[in-house]
Every structure is written in C-alpha cells, then in structure tokens.
Design an enzyme around this catalytic site. Structure first.
Site, short mmCIF file in Angstrom:
data_model
loop_
_atom_site.label_atom_id
_atom_site.label_comp_id
_atom_site.label_asym_id
_atom_site.label_seq_id
_atom_site.Cartn_x
_atom_site.Cartn_y
_atom_site.Cartn_z
N HIS A 79 2.86 -3.20 7.03
CA HIS A 79 1.84 -2.22 6.64
C HIS A 79 1.85 -1.02 7.58
O HIS A 79 2.52 -1.04 8.60
CB HIS A 79 0.45 -2.87 6.69
CG HIS A 79 0.14 -3.77 5.54
ND1 HIS A 79 -0.75 -3.43 4.56
CD2 HIS A 79 0.63 -4.98 5.22
CE1 HIS A 79 -0.80 -4.42 3.67
NE2 HIS A 79 0.02 -5.37 4.05
N HIS A 111 0.86 -1.19 0.00
CA HIS A 111 0.00 0.00 0.00
C HIS A 111 0.89 1.24 0.00
O HIS A 111 1.55 1.53 0.99
CB HIS A 111 -0.92 -0.01 1.23
CG HIS A 111 -1.92 -1.12 1.20
ND1 HIS A 111 -2.31 -1.83 2.30
CD2 HIS A 111 -2.61 -1.62 0.15
CE1 HIS A 111 -3.21 -2.74 1.93
NE2 HIS A 111 -3.41 -2.64 0.64
N GLU A 117 1.28 3.88 2.84
CA GLU A 117 1.78 3.45 4.14
C GLU A 117 3.31 3.52 4.16
O GLU A 117 4.01 2.50 4.26
CB GLU A 117 1.26 2.04 4.45
CG GLU A 117 -0.25 2.04 4.60
CD GLU A 117 -0.90 0.66 4.48
OE1 GLU A 117 -2.14 0.60 4.47
OE2 GLU A 117 -0.17 -0.33 4.38
N GLU A 140 1.28 -4.10 11.40
CA GLU A 140 0.74 -2.77 11.18
C GLU A 140 1.44 -1.77 12.10
O GLU A 140 1.47 -1.95 13.31
CB GLU A 140 -0.76 -2.75 11.52
CG GLU A 140 -1.60 -3.72 10.70
CD GLU A 140 -2.07 -3.12 9.39
OE1 GLU A 140 -1.74 -1.95 9.12
OE2 GLU A 140 -2.78 -3.83 8.65
ZN LIG Z 1 -1.93 -1.69 4.36
#
Ligand SMILES: [Zn+2]
Length: 1250
Positions: A1043, A946, A949, A1128
C-alpha cells in the site's frame, strides 16, 4: 516527626530559623483551643518577615520532603483571626511567586484551593468583609487557579464563584480589587458549566460594560477583562447573548479604535483579546451573520493588511484570518453534482454500503446550507475544565476500535467453503504438481526456451501431484479465465468450459496475452477495433533515431513542435465518433495521422502543415473537431521519443500503446499521456522536502478572501469541464491554460480560471461515489514563461496532508523529455493545505454534518514556452504500464527461472487481473529435485488495491525485477520459495483515475470477509486462491499487500498480533490467549535493519475492528497466515535513515521492493527449512526477549488503514488559531549528516538492475 523530617532532609540546617518557627506553628495548630491569638500572629509575622527578607527561607519551607506547606495550610484552617489569615496569605503569596508553578502545584495538591474558597465564603458572610482579605484571597486564587484542574468545579460548589461576581459588581470603580477578581473570574470561565451559569447571572453584559469604552488607561485590567469575556463566550449561549445584545459591531468598532490608536503596538494583547471575542462569537451561525452584516470581513481584511509588514503582529493577522475564513460564506462546489462525472452501471446495486447510499440520495442533495446548531451546548454536562478533552475523546474512540472479542482474535477454524468449490483453483498451482519429465535439463543447452513453461507443464497430466487431487489439471496453454460475470452463482462453481471464458495463451506467450486480438471483448468491440496507433509504422526506426538538434533550431521550431506534442493518440485517422454509452465522454474530430513519424527536431521540415493537435489545445479533441481538416495528410510531423531503452529496460513506447488498446476504461479513453508513453527515468539529483515558507498559508488565505472583498477582480472562467462531455475543453482567447485529463489514470474534473494566473481545480470522485478526491493526474499546456501560476485543488477531503510537511507535486515536462530528461520531478512552491469555504451537505456526506473541503495549493513557473506538462499526485503507474512491464519481464526469463503468467479473472470493467508465479526451475527432473521444487514455501504478494497508491506499484516493480534478476541472491530466493503475485488488485480503479475504490464505489480492501464474486471479482478469486492453499495445507509463509500512505513518512508494516491487541485494550485474557510466538515481528525487524526507508517505530501489530475485512486481517484469521502484512510506503518521504529529509522517488520505492525480497531471503536463512521450532528460537534471538521488545517498542495504534493517528498533526482547520507555527520540529532544517547522501543504492545486494 515533622520537625525531624524538616531538619534532616535535603541538608537543611537544623538551626534554620524559619523551620524552628514552623515547628512552633505546628505545635500551636495542634492545640485544641487557640489560647493566644497574638502568639500565632507573632509567629506567622516572623515567618513572613524571614521569607520576605531571605530567599533561602522560602527554599527551606518548600524543599522536597518538607511538610512546611501542610503546617502553613493547617494554621490557615485553624484560625478565625483576620490578621493571622492575612499573614499566612502573604506568606503563601511570597512562596508561590517563586518556583515557577511547582510550588503552586504543591499548594494545590495539599488542598490549598479548597481552604481559600472556604475562607472566602465565610468572610463574605461578614457584614463588612475586609477588603484587604478579599484582595489577598483573589490574588492567591488567581495564582493557583490555573494549576488546579478542579478549580472551576470547586469554586462553583463552594459558592465562591458568586462571591467573586458580587465583588466585581460592587467594585467596578475599585480597580485595585477588581483586577484580582477578574483574574479569578477568567479562571472560573474556562469551565463551560461555570460559563453558562455566569452568563445567566448577567456576567457577559457586565464584562462588556467594563471593556467597551475605548480608554487607554489601566490596560492590564482591560486585558484581563477581555480574556475573561473571551472565555465566557466559548459557551454558545453566551455567544448568542452577545449577538442579541448587539455587541458584534461594537467590538468591531472597538477593535478598529485600538488598531488605529495603538500605533506603537504596545497593546497587542488587548487587540488580540478583542479578536478572540470575535472569534468565539463567530463560532455560532448568528455570530457569523452579525459579523458579515457589520462589514466584519472588510474591517478585518483591511486592518490585517496594514498589520502585515510588522512581524510581531502576526498573532493578530492569524486570528483575523481565522475569523474571516470561518465567516466566509460556505459554498457548494462549482459542479452540477458531486457524484463522479463518469457513471458505470453496476450489474446489481449492492443492498448496503456506499454505492447503495449514493443511489438512494435525493436530487438537490449537494446544496450546502450552514448546518451548525447554535443552541447546542455540546459539552455543557461535563465538569472537566480540561483542555485535553479532544484528545481524550480521540483516545476513547481509538480504544473503541481495538478488537476485544477474543474469538475474533484467534484463527477461524474451517474455511466455510466446501473443497469442491475451491478445486477449480488448482489450475493456478501447476507448480505444485509439476514433474518436469519433458524438460530438458541439459546444462549445455543454450536455448533458454527449452525450459519454457509450456514444455514443462505439458507433462502435467501424467504427473502424480504431491498434494491435492489432480482432477481437472489442465495444460497451461488453455487455462481459462475465471469469468466473474458468469460465475456469480457460488453453488455452481467455476465453469471450466472454454466457451464461458476467454482463453489465456500459454505462459511463455503471455507477451501477447494482453493484446487486443487475444482479449475477449464483450462490448464496444467496434470501437476498439478501429483504434489506431499513429506511430505504428515507425516501430523499427524510432528508437535508433538520435536527438542532436542544435539549440537554436530547436527554439525556432518550438512553437510548431508544441503542436506535435499535444498528445499521443490511439485514434484512427479521420473523423470518428466514440460512443459514450455510459461513459459520458464523447470525442469528435480528426485524429493523429497514421503515419506520424517520430524523429529528431532537426528533421521537422513538414511540421507547419502537419498539426497533430488542435491549435495549442491539449489534444485534437479539445476544439471539438474544428481544426480537423488541417490534420489531413500531414506527412512530416515528427516527434522525438527519448531513447530510454538502456535506462528503462522494461519500457517500450510502442508496446505501451499496444497495451492501451486492450485496456477498458469507463470513459473509453482514446489518448495516451506522454509520460506513460515516454516512460520515467528517476532523476539523479536529490529531492529534499520543500521548506515551508513563513506565512505561506496565511498569504494564500488572504488571496482567497480577496475574492470576496474585490469580486470584480475575479474572472471565474471555466476552461475545462468534464461535465460537458461533448467538449470538456472550453476554447479561449489564448489567455488561459488548457487542461486535459482524458487518458488512463487521469483525474481532473474541472478547471476554473480565477485570476489571470490562478486556477481552481476540481477533482473527480471515484466512479459510483461522491468522494475520495485525492489522486490527480492531468495535462496543462498553453503556458507562458516567466509568469507564476497558482493552482488550487479545491475539493480535497483529508483534514491534513503531507503537502503541509514538505511534499511536492510531481511534474513531467514533454519538452524536457524530448531533450533527454524524461522524468517526473518534484516541483511546486508555496505549497500548503488548508480548510476552505467549500462544503457538502450532510446527506451527501453520508449523514454526518456537512463536511468542509480543503485546498491544496501550489505555485509553478514553467521554464519552456509551449510545453505540455503533466501534474500528478504521485508517480503515475497505469494498468497498461503494468501490462507492458509484465510483458517485458518475460524477456528476463532464463533457463533457471520458472515464470508463469496467468489471468486470475476479469475485473468488473472487463480487464484482466494478472497472476504471476515465480520460482526456480528444479536442478533436474530427479525425484529429489522435483520434490524440493514442489515443497518450497509460498510467498503471496499483492498490490494496488487502492488505485491512488501508485507507490505500491513501484515497490512491486522492484520486487518483480529482483525476482527475475540474475544475481545469486535472486537465484537463491527463487530456490527458496514459490512466489504467487497479484500485482494489481484493482485494475479498474487504476484505469479510471479513482483514488480508493473499484467501479462498485467500494473500497476493495474492506471486502475480504465476504467478497461478492460479481462486484469484487479480484478479491473473491484472490481469497479463493488462498483458501485453496489453506485447504491443501499449503498456506503461504508470508502474505503481504503493498500500500501507500498519504499521511506518514517512511515505509512500515501493519501486522496482526493477539497479544499486542489485548495489551492495547483492557480485555482480560487468560495466559493461554497470550501464547503467541513473535514470528510476525521477524520480517519487519529484518527490513528495518536492511532497508533505509523502513521504520520499525511506525509499525503496528494491533487488530482493529474497522480493519476486520482487510486483506491483512482476513488472511491472518481465516487463512491462518501468521505473517500477514500490509506494507505501507510513504507518498512523501523519510524522516529517518539514509533518506532522511528527502522526498521518496521511484528509485527508492523500487529499491524497497528489492529489499523486501532480501528480507525474505534472510528470513529463510533464519528459519532454516522445515524446522519451525528452530525458527521461533532464531526469531526470538533477533528480536530480543519477548516482553522486553514488545514493551520497549509499543506499537502505535492506528485508526484507519491508511491514516493512522498522525503524530505530526497540526490543526489546519479553521478552528486553529496558530496556524503558522512551524508544524514539524523534528523535521528541522537539516537534511542529512551523511555527506555520501547521493549514493542511492547499495551496490551489493539490492542492485538488481544488471
Ligand atoms: Zn491503501
């Protein structure tokens, strides 16, 4: 029995009079025939007297375990005698007045409400019902109603509701009886079905009759009537009745009357009640129309402005602003289309999915109409008068997403692909067949290059691999790139012909592998070859130049300097054109001079004749070439580059520019942003969460509403517009800021000057998409010092944001950078995030109802005149930065490190996707050592699928640096594992400033089940690598995809567990289904112990249906990797641990990446080698007993990979009515108890920057 109970429990004295009387009453209740009414009257009267006079009597009746309430209710059911009933009602009234609701709860739970309704309907059938009885019944009902969830339903079914309505109609002048009746009506109306039914019976009009005349007397009655009316108007049909009856202007006038006359603010609640009525009426389209027509905006705006100085009137201001926001006419964004300003022609349009949807949309799709349906009574069929309805609905949909198909929760058997197809991936795993026969392991050798990979792998061909066939084993010197474009036919397999794909240089030479010359260019070759680096001939002198300019001179030259600062350009000298084929951006104009010198401000002699940028604009392209002539031949323009070599060993400005030259962007960017060129040094100071200013959102909203009230004050001047590709920067008169976003990872589509110091900013959607606006990165110049600018990003999409919870934007000042502080800093004040009046149509929103956009607003005072500043959503990390870092990593190689860099494949946009292999060289080429080398477990890491990010890249940087470090820990880690790392899974998205998607307009982390080789090459080939490993029985021990998380704090992991998934759902599973070792918990557990930013409480191990095509779930299920994770990292900061109260910075992110490595080392120590049973036992040890751990820390269920249900969520949408309630209590004001907070990194383990 009851007597005994009453007498013994809770230490109530057995001689209590009230209890003796209750026993007597109980005996009377037991008699079939009530012999003597007067005795009952007498007993109840005595009880009443006792309760009225002695507080303890009430307590005794209501004490826990007492059956007093049952006895009292039974007597109420058994008697027809009005005086007795009244006595009992008085008793109940006395009892329920005390006890703060608990007693009312007891009353309800014993069936009290039903009995009261029964008496009410029975009494209403009498010819002349006792008024006192009606009064008492309603008083009591008003007390207990709110405690009874089924109150509304019971009232309707028993017929009691009609009795109340009749009483109201008959007693409009009898305020004594009217008051309790209205109170009860108010409770009835909280049930939507009741509301509709009451509306049909004319109760809405009846209520207006009661509230409308402005009379100051009897305000309590008025307040109750307003509340009841407000509740009734929650029904859309009732709201429509009010509109049709012409009540909107009447209510507005009435509100103004109260506003003007209530000068001492004693009737706030009445004024609030009137606003609630308006709020509910304006929930329907007709209501909003009527409100606007009645000049409601101006009335509420003016009255609220007058309320502003009085803090106690805040609730009025808040509801007013809510109504005004709702009624503010919905508008489309000021764009020709919400589709991305850039277009990338896909090789083929996918049949389904977001891109397909986008391509099939009709023209004019962006037009926004008010799509709400006034006739929709959505909840009319429910009988629950439940405030929790939304919550329940949410919970239901959460549960719906949990994977309940047990087949999908168990590892898939077989790869579904023949090994022949995967065999070509063998070339990426040379380490599994290396024999090092040609390597020099002489420890006295000082030349680290002697163990370079080319030499070690040169012998590969003669090696007998331990596992897997050796066919097609290649020298790494000629590892071909898997070219997706040519490899779309899966049956064909990946061609090994060098002619089909660009050759990759030998690993040790990979410093050059990404350079222009070595990259096979498929298009715009001419253009790229013409690229020129202005500072190219200053390479040697540049870093050594000191910056020692005296401040006075520095200021004198400030103006001139700013021109130099405009932009680093990689354009060639002289005018040139860049073909905008499909790119949509054209640049004309002269460029920077090829001989730009970068030196200290002391030496700025020739600056006045030498201008690099267009006059004060953000770059030379800004003014469309108008000033090109000025640029010729300027020799003296100088730019000082901050000397960061010591602080940023992996950064090199010249190398960066080299890397940019080989990067392919859709808009064909030819500029370099200063921050990426200079580099970023993490600031030493702490950056605490921004404390929210009281009422900040409200005041911003009022400024927005003023645009409608005073339209003449609004400039509405477009100052930047990517939709005018030839000239996005609109030349102004120097009164406006200048914007630019035309560089790698840049994102800003349009800037509109609204007021002198206020700008609306519109973000670009991801390419081949019409949404995903979140990431931004742009340049601002032409600012004035001493003025506060307000910036509004007006097309944000998320319903809430960490910008409401202390997160600040990032800013980079070039003036600061050349003064020796090259860093991104958290900045901006008055930050908040709220729903605005822009929306998109339902078709554009993909079939959902038109979606509103949100505004992210921040204010900023610049401290330097003529500065060039950059703003970003998070610390930028471009693809070219990655290439630079990877190139620099080569220099960290020692003779002990085995490092191979390869190109996995080309991205859709023609950019290389790098793949790294890091492990330790074997101690010698003896059989034992080589075997140990080849048999090390694999760790597979990836990041940045992504693009928005960017924090994931900083964590990855920390991991890579640690792995290449010289510490003994790094060495043992390398000896323990073979690391396979793909640091950027979505280069195209990163380069083009996307937030979420790749060039195909799709989220690549939703393509893992069936990645298309042509549209999703990086995913296709990454998955193939893993499938190859699974096939040769070498599936990685750990897979982790890095992420970033935009709505949660801290760092945490998502993993996969059958057991925890099954427990979250109501699936019946056999015990064998639940056989699962807890190995998946070990790594996050270790991380929570060693990494201060990591929070175990935020981790989740539930498998969701919506995630079934993410890397984590597919690698777990199809490749069989038990420890398959998403890690994350917060974009905001931490609310626990050492960094509590602080915003996250690159230092902490890199530290996290290093600590991830340390956790792997600890995992290895726990597991020992090759002893899996041992491993499980040990893991159980550290995570405690199985059931206990799981039940004591239930995983939080998450809805969407990046947006789990948000614990801190506050409704910041227009439906909220208490917006300025401070959203986070847990965040508090305090930052940390730890005075040593400034110690960022522990010196021991994590210090890998040596
Ligand atoms: Zn992500």
């Amino acid at each position: 029995m009851n007597k005994l109970k009453m007498a013994t429990e809770k230490g109530v004295p057995s001689n209590s009079r009230v209890l003796m009387l209750l026993s007597k009453l109980e005996r009377i209740n037991g008699d079939v025939i009530q012999k003597n009414v007067s005795i009952t009257r007498q007993v109840t009267a005595k009880i009443l007297h006792l309760i009225q006079t002695q507080e303890k009597s009430g307590k005794e009746v209501m004490s826990k375990g007492s059956s007093g309430m049952e006895v009292i209710l039974a007597s109420l059911e058994n008697t027809q005698d009005v005086p007795t009933i009244l006595n009992v009602l008085y008793i109940l009234s006395e009892l329920l007045t005390a006890g703060r609701g608990r007693r009312a709860g007891v009353f309800v739970s014993k069936g009290g409400t039903g009995i009261l309704f029964q008496i009410l309907t029975t009494a209403s059938k009498e010819l002349a019902p006792s008024e006192e009885l009606m009064l008492q019944l309603h008083s009591l009902l008003a007390k207990v109603g709110p405690k009874d969830r089924k109150f509304g339903v019971k009232a309707r079914l028993s017929g009691a509701m009609n009795v109340t309505v009749c009483l109201i109609k008959q007693n409009l002048q009898n305020s004594k009886l009217l008051l309790p009746c209205l109170q009860v009506l108010r409770v009835y109306s909280t049930n939507l079905v009741n509301s509709i039914s009451l509306g049909k019976n004319g109760v809405v009009e009846l209520m207006f009759k009661i509230v409308v005349p402005y009379i100051k007397k009897n305000s309590s009655l008025l307040k109750v009537a307003l509340d009841a009316l407000g509740a009734l108007l929650k029904s859309k049909t009732n709201a429509r009745r009010a509109v049709d009856g012409g009540y909107v202007p009447i209510v507005l006038a009435l509100y103004l009357d109260w506003h003007r006359n209530d000068t001492r603010h004693r009737h706030m609640l009445i004024r609030k009640g009137l606003l609630v009525i308006l709020r509910n009426i304006t929930n329907i389209k007709l209501g909003r129309k009527a409100f606007i027509e009645a000049d409601g905006m101006r009335i509420l705006y003016n009255s609220s402005s007058e309320c502003l100085p009085v803090r106690t009137l805040d609730p009025l201001i808040n509801i007013s602003s809510l109504i005004m926001r709702k009624c503010f006419p919905k508008n489309r964004l000021p764009l020709p289309t919400i589709k991305s300003a850039f277009h990338y022609q896909l090789p083929h349009v996918p049949v389904v999915g977001p891109a397909a949807q986008l391509y099939s949309q009709p023209p004019g799709v962006d037009d926004v109409v008010d799509e709400s349906d006034d006739n929709e009574e959505t909840d009319a069929d429910t009988d629950n008068d439940s405030d929790n309805e939304e919550e329940e609905k949410e919970q239901r949909s959460l549960n719906d997403d949990i994977e309940t198909d047990l087949n999908k929760l168990h590892p898939k058997t077989g790869l579904g692909r023949p090994f022949e197809e995967l065999r070509v991936y063998e070339r990426f795993f040379l380490e599994l067949s290396e024999d090092f026969q040609g390597s020099n392991f002489d420890s006295s050798s000082t030349a680290s290059s002697s163990v370079s990979l080319s030499s070690s792998s040169a012998s590969t061909q003669s090696t007998q691999p331990i596992i897997g066939p050796t066919a097609q084993a290649l020298s790494s010197k000629h590892v071909p790139v898997l070219n997706c474009q040519e490899d779309c036919n899966p049956t064909k397999g990946i061609s090994m012909q060098p002619s089909l794909s660009a050759p990759t240089p030998a690993p040790h030479a990979s410093l050059h592998s990404l350079e222009l010359d070595n990259i096979h260019l498929t298009k715009d070759q001419d253009h790229k070859e013409n690229l020129h680096i202005p500072s190219i001939d200053t390479q040697t002198s540049l870093p050594s130049l000191p910056f020692t300019g005296p401040p006075a001179q520095e200021q004198m030259k400030e103006q001139e300097l700013s021109h130099v600062l405009e932009c680093v350009s990689i354009e060639e000298e002289g005018a040139m054109k860049i073909g905008g084929e499909g790119g949509g951006v054209k640049q004309e104009g002269s460029s920077a001079n090829a001989t730009r010198h970068i030196q200290s401000p002391l030496l700025l002699g020739g600056i006045t004749t030498r201008r690099v940028g267009g006059g004060g604009g953000s770059n030379w392209g800004s003014d469309c070439g108008s000033e090109g002539a000025d640029d010729e031949g300027g020799e003296g323009a100088v730019l000082e580059v901050p000397d960061t070599a010591l602080l940023l060993p992996l950064h090199d400005p010249d190398l960066y520019v080299e890397m940019v030259k080989g990067t392919h962007s859709v808009p064909q960017y030819a500029e370099v942003a200063y921050p990426d060129y200079f580099g970023h040094v993490a600031p030493k100071s702490r950056e605490p969460h921004l404390e929210r200013v009281y009422g900040v959102q409200r005041s911003k909203i009022f400024q927005d509403i003023e645009r409608l009230i005073h339209p003449n004050d609004i400039l509405d001047k477009v100052v930047y517009d990517l939709d005018i590709p030839s000239c996005p920067v609109i030349v102004g008169n120097g009164e406006s800021l200048k914007f630019n976003s035309q560089f790698e990872s840049g994102n800003l589509r349009k800037a509109v000057q609204v007021r002198k110091y206020e700008y609306d900013l519109v973000l670009n959607s991801d390419i081949n998409s019409n949404h995903h606006h979140q990431w931004f990165y742009f340049e601002v110049s032409g600012m004035r010092v001493g003025s506060t600018y307000r910036f509004n990003i007006i097309n944000s999409e998320k319903s809430n944001s960490q910008f409401n919870y202390g997160m600040q934007v990032l800013m980079y000042s070039v003036q600061e950078a050349i003064s020796g502080r090259p860093c991104w800093v958290r900045t901006g004040t008055d930050i908040c995030y709220y729903k605005n009046h822009f929306a998109r149509s339902s078709i554009a929103a993909g079939g959902q109802k038109g979606k509103s956009y949100y505004t992210m607003t921040f204010s900023m005072s610049f401290s330097h005149k003529d500065d060039v500043c950059y703003f970003a959503y998070h610390y930028p990390y471009t693809y070219s930065t990655l290439k630079m870092h990877l190139s620099k990593l080569e220099a960290l190689r020692t003779r002990q490190i085995y490092l191979r860099q390869e190109v996995l494949c080309k991205s859709l946009g023609g950019n290389d996707c790098p793949l790294l292999t890091i492990t330790a060289m074997p101690d010698s080429n003896s059989n034992d050592h080589v075997c140990q080398f080849r048999n090390r477990p694999l760790i597979f890491l990836s990041a940045r699928v992504h693009p928005g990010e960017t924090n994931a890249s900083w964590v990855m940087k920390g991991t890579l640096e640690f792995l290449m470090g010289t510490s003994p820990l790094a060495a043992s880690l390398r000896e323990a594992y073979i690391f396979k790392i793909i640091p950027m899974l979505n280069p195209d998205g990163v380069i083009n400033g996307n937030h979420r998607c790749s060039l195909s307009g799709e989220d690549l982390n939703r393509q893992w089940q069936n990645p298309n080789p042509e549209l999703h090459p990086t995913i296709h080939h990454t998955k193939s690598l893993l499938q190859y490993l699974a096939h040769i029985q070498r599936a990685p021990l750990v897979f982790c995809d890095y992420h970033g998380h935009s709505r949660k704090k801290n760092v945490f992991m998502y993993g996969c567990s059958v057991k925890e998934t099954v427990w979250q759902s109501d699936v019946k599973a056999t015990s064998s289904d639940l056989q699962e070792d807890l190995g998946y918990r070990a790594l996050p557990k270790i991380l929570s112990q060693i990494a201060p930013a990591f929070s175990m409480a935020s981790c989740s191990f539930v498998v969701e249906r919506s995630k079934e095509s993410t890397a984590r779930v597919v690698v777990w299920r199809e490749i069989g990797v038990q420890r398959s994770y998403t890690m994350e990292s917060t974009l905001c900061g931490c609310d626990q641990g050492k960094y509590k109260g602080l915003q996250i910075g690159t230092r902490e992110l890199e530290e996290m990446g290093a600590q991830f490595c340390l956790a792997l080392l600890r995992l290895k120590r726990l597991t020992g080698l090759n002893n899996h049973q041992h491993l499980l036992d040990l893991e159980s040890d550290i995570i405690g007993t199985q059931t206990k751990v799981v039940s004591s820390s239930p995983t939080t269920y998450v809805m969407e990979e990046d947006e789990p249900s948000f614990l801190e969520a506050v409704d910041y949408s227009a439906e909220s009515n208490d917006e300025d309630v401070e959203p986070e209590s847990e965040q508090g004001g305090e930052v940390s108890e730890n005075p040593n907070h400034q110690d960022h990194l522990p010196d021991s383990d994590a210090n890998h920057r040596n």
